[in-house]
Design a protein around this motif. Structure first.
Motif, short mmCIF file in Angstrom:
data_model
loop_
_atom_site.label_atom_id
_atom_site.label_comp_id
_atom_site.label_asym_id
_atom_site.label_seq_id
_atom_site.Cartn_x
_atom_site.Cartn_y
_atom_site.Cartn_z
N ALA A 101 -7.06 -0.42 4.63
CA ALA A 101 -7.52 0.02 3.31
C ALA A 101 -7.03 -0.96 2.24
O ALA A 101 -5.95 -1.53 2.35
CB ALA A 101 -6.98 1.41 3.02
N ARG A 102 -7.86 -1.16 1.23
CA ARG A 102 -7.46 -1.92 0.04
C ARG A 102 -7.37 -0.91 -1.11
O ARG A 102 -8.34 -0.18 -1.35
CB ARG A 102 -8.51 -2.95 -0.34
N TYR A 103 -6.24 -0.89 -1.80
CA TYR A 103 -6.05 0.04 -2.90
C TYR A 103 -6.04 -0.71 -4.22
O TYR A 103 -5.43 -1.77 -4.33
CB TYR A 103 -4.74 0.81 -2.74
N ARG A 151 -8.41 3.51 -6.42
CA ARG A 151 -9.64 3.38 -5.63
C ARG A 151 -9.25 2.87 -4.23
O ARG A 151 -8.42 1.97 -4.10
CB ARG A 151 -10.56 2.35 -6.29
N SER A 152 -9.83 3.46 -3.21
CA SER A 152 -9.56 3.05 -1.83
C SER A 152 -10.82 2.45 -1.25
O SER A 152 -11.87 3.08 -1.23
CB SER A 152 -9.12 4.28 -1.02
N THR A 169 0.78 10.23 -2.22
CA THR A 169 -0.48 10.85 -2.66
C THR A 169 -0.21 12.20 -3.31
O THR A 169 0.48 13.05 -2.74
CB THR A 169 -1.43 11.07 -1.46
N ASN A 191 0.81 -1.23 0.00
CA ASN A 191 0.00 0.00 0.00
C ASN A 191 0.84 1.27 0.00
O ASN A 191 0.28 2.36 -0.05
CB ASN A 191 -0.93 0.03 1.22
#
Ligand code: 3AM
Length: 174
Positions: free
Chosen positions: A156-158, A148-149, A43, A39
């Motif tokens: 969190a899955r990205y 997409r989060s 940003t 992850n």
């Protein structure tokens, strides 16, 4: 694709840099949530809830400036709750992305501060050993990604939805 979902625009660090980051200490400590290496990202712009179609349209056909990222010189604390590696070299790229996605999503563009988040701290967490560790890595950005989060119970899955290459002033000729 027109679905509205939690989105951000980021740079994924190259494998060599991920491997270098993996050599930093990551000892389990109460209240410290280390971000899993898969992850790790930088940003450029957090959009909040946004339409995928609108985000893609805003990022298509931009002249993205080349960026040389330098990570370091040491692991730091941000807002008392994030353990980060500072990153320089992304300001111009983030400015272009911010300018072209200004009206998109529920979250307005913020002042850009380049960083890669290694861990997040809970309220009563003690500072992990990694704070202050020297770190020095650099890379040229190859592409930016619309990500997409999905916030799940265990983190969190990205998922990368689309990428755009960063190839300096010639990018319009692709
Ligand atoms: O790990 P970093 O900080 O680089 O902090 C969040 C993360 O980036 C940021 O978007 C990235 C993917 O979640 N983010 C999440 N919620 C945010 C918010 N409300 C946010 N940035 C600003 N405001």
């Amino acid at each position: 694709m027109t679905g509205v979902t939690r989105l951000f625009v980021a740079v994924w660090p190259p494998t060599e840099v991920v491997e270098q980051l993996m050599s930093l200490p990551r000892k389990d400590l109460r209240g410290v949530r280390f971000v899993p290496p898969d992850n790790w990202h930088l940003t450029l712009r957090f959009l909040g809830e946004a339409s995928i179609g609108d985000a893609i349209a805003a990022l298509d056909d931009l002249a993205l400036p080349e960026a040389h990222v330098e990570l370091g010189p040491a692991v730091d604390v941000r807002f008392r709750r994030m353990i980060v590696v500072p990153a320089s070299g992304l300001d111009a790229l983030a400015a272009v992305v911010g300018r072209h996605t200004g009206g998109i999503g529920t979250h307005d563009p913020e002042r850009f501060v380049g960083h890669l988040t290694l861990a997040r701290l809970g309220k009563r967490a003690s500072l992990p050993d990694v704070v202050g560790a020297r770190f020095d890595a650099a890379f040229d950005v190859g592409e930016i990604a619309l990500v997409r989060s999905r916030l799940e119970r265990d983190g969190a899955r990205y998922e990368t939805i689309e990428t755009w290459s960063v190839d300096g002033p010639t990018s319009r000729d692709r």
